[in-house]
Motif scaffolding. Structure first.
Motif, PDB file in Angstrom:
ATOM      1  N   ASN A 182       0.814  -1.206   0.037  1.00 20.11           N
ATOM      2  CA  ASN A 182      -0.148   0.031   0.078  1.00 20.11           C
ATOM      3  C   ASN A 182       0.892   1.232  -0.022  1.00 20.11           C
ATOM      4  OD1 ASN A 182       0.880  -0.320   2.601  1.00 20.11           O
ATOM      5  ND2 ASN A 182      -0.761  -0.020   3.481  1.00 20.11           N
ATOM      6  N   SER A 218      -1.094   0.068  -5.509  1.00 21.66           N
ATOM      7  CA  SER A 218      -1.663  -1.018  -4.740  1.00 21.66           C
ATOM      8  C   SER A 218      -1.906  -2.219  -5.334  1.00 21.66           C
ATOM      9  CB  SER A 218      -2.755  -0.456  -3.723  1.00 21.66           C
ATOM     10  OG  SER A 218      -3.391  -1.567  -3.115  1.00 21.66           O
ATOM     11  N   GLN A 220      -4.451  -3.708  -5.120  1.00 20.48           N
ATOM     12  CA  GLN A 220      -6.092  -3.848  -5.174  1.00 20.48           C
ATOM     13  C   GLN A 220      -6.268  -3.624  -6.536  1.00 20.48           C
ATOM     14  OE1 GLN A 220      -7.780  -4.939  -2.888  1.00 20.48           O
ATOM     15  NE2 GLN A 220      -5.973  -5.107  -1.551  1.00 20.48           N
TER      16      GLN A 220
END
Length: 301
Positions: A182, A218, A220
């Motif tokens: 992150n 990230s 994600q």
């Protein structure tokens, strides 16, 4: 005597013709030159039956009964073992290793000559095998190392220092090696960031097996559009002796870490230079969330 008596006596003589010369008598036997004495020629005699041959072993060549203790026939002198069995045709790889048949042919038999495509194929196969053997001899160490790398247990390798061509405020190069996905590094320039680089340095030379790169800000998937993501990265490895080698890494557009084989030895530093990016535009900069190195685990030693 008086002349009259001489004339008278001559008148009494009868004239006789001279005798003709006699022809030489023909000999009863014609003359011959002295000859050499003829050498007495040996007489070939057929061997008779041997003593004790009644009920003996018949010769496989001529059938003559022969004593069981003899190895050769008394008549034809051939071996009592009979004709040698002709071996079956060997596989091609055994014929290649053994070479030509070295068995002595029988008198009057000519060995078969190998010509045409079969002989050419034999030479081609021999050349290929020789090339493979030579290659294996010179590449044995590399092959052993590659096999060991393939089955080795991986362990994470953390660089000792980092640097970059430039960095966006608050996103220094060490954030790309902190094991957190992150946090990220960015050069602070828009578009693809071509030519910008990120470098990791090792105090001791180390063998690297794999590298895992997480593109973007990230891992994600819903955050992929927040930045441009590296597409092609040129990795320049500097070894302990100062020599350099280059590897081109191509990443996918998928989110998350992407593992690539690295296979470099005695690495002192690795520089990752961006060559192209996904999703580049005037409002986004390229970002790399994480770069992880993996080497051999100490448990493999």
């Amino acid at each position: 005597p008086s002349p009259s008596d001489a004339d008278r006596a001559r008148s009494l003589l009868v004239p006789v013709a001279d005798p003709e010369p006699r022809a030489p008598a023909e000999p009863a036997v014609a003359p011959v030159l002295p000859g050499r004495p003829d050498v007495q020629r040996p007489q070939v005699r057929t061997p008779g039956p041997e003593f004790g041959t009644d009920g003996g072993v018949p010769c496989p060549w001529c059938g003559t009964p022969t004593r069981p203790d003899r190895h050769f026939c008394a008549r034809c002198a051939m071996p009592m073992a009979g004709r040698a069995e002709t071996p079956g045709r060997l596989p091609w790889w055994r014929r290649l290793l053994i070479g030509r048949d070295t068995q002595t042919p029988w008198a009057g038999d000519r060995p078969r000559l190998r010509r045409g495509f079969g002989a050419i194929l034999t030479w081609v196969v021999a050349a290929v095998v020789l090339t493979l053997v030579v290659t294996l001899v010179f590449k044995a160490d590399d092959g052993y190392r590659a096999a060991r790398d393939h089955f080795a247990k991986r362990a994470s390798v953390v660089p000792d220092s980092f640097k970059a061509s430039r960095s966006f405020p608050g996103h220094k190069p060490d954030l790309a090696f902190d094991t957190y996905s992150n946090t990220w590094w960015g050069p602070g320039v828009t578009q693809s960031g071509e030519g910008e680089w990120l470098e990791a340095h090792f105090e001791e030379p180390i063998r690297l097996l794999d590298v895992v790169i997480t593109p973007g800000v990230s891992k994600q998937a819903d955050q992929r559009s927040e930045s441009a993501r590296p597409h092609r990265i040129e990795a320049t490895v500097t070894a302990a002796d100062g020599s350099k080698s280059t590897k081109m890494l191509t990443l996918d557009q998928a989110a998350g870490g992407q593992s690539r084989k690295f296979r470099v030895g005695d690495a002192k530093s690795v520089r990752f230079t961006i060559r192209s990016s996904y999703g580049a535009d005037d409002k986004k900069q390229v970002a790399i969330a994480e770069i992880e190195f993996f080497g051999r685990s100490n448990s493999n030693s």
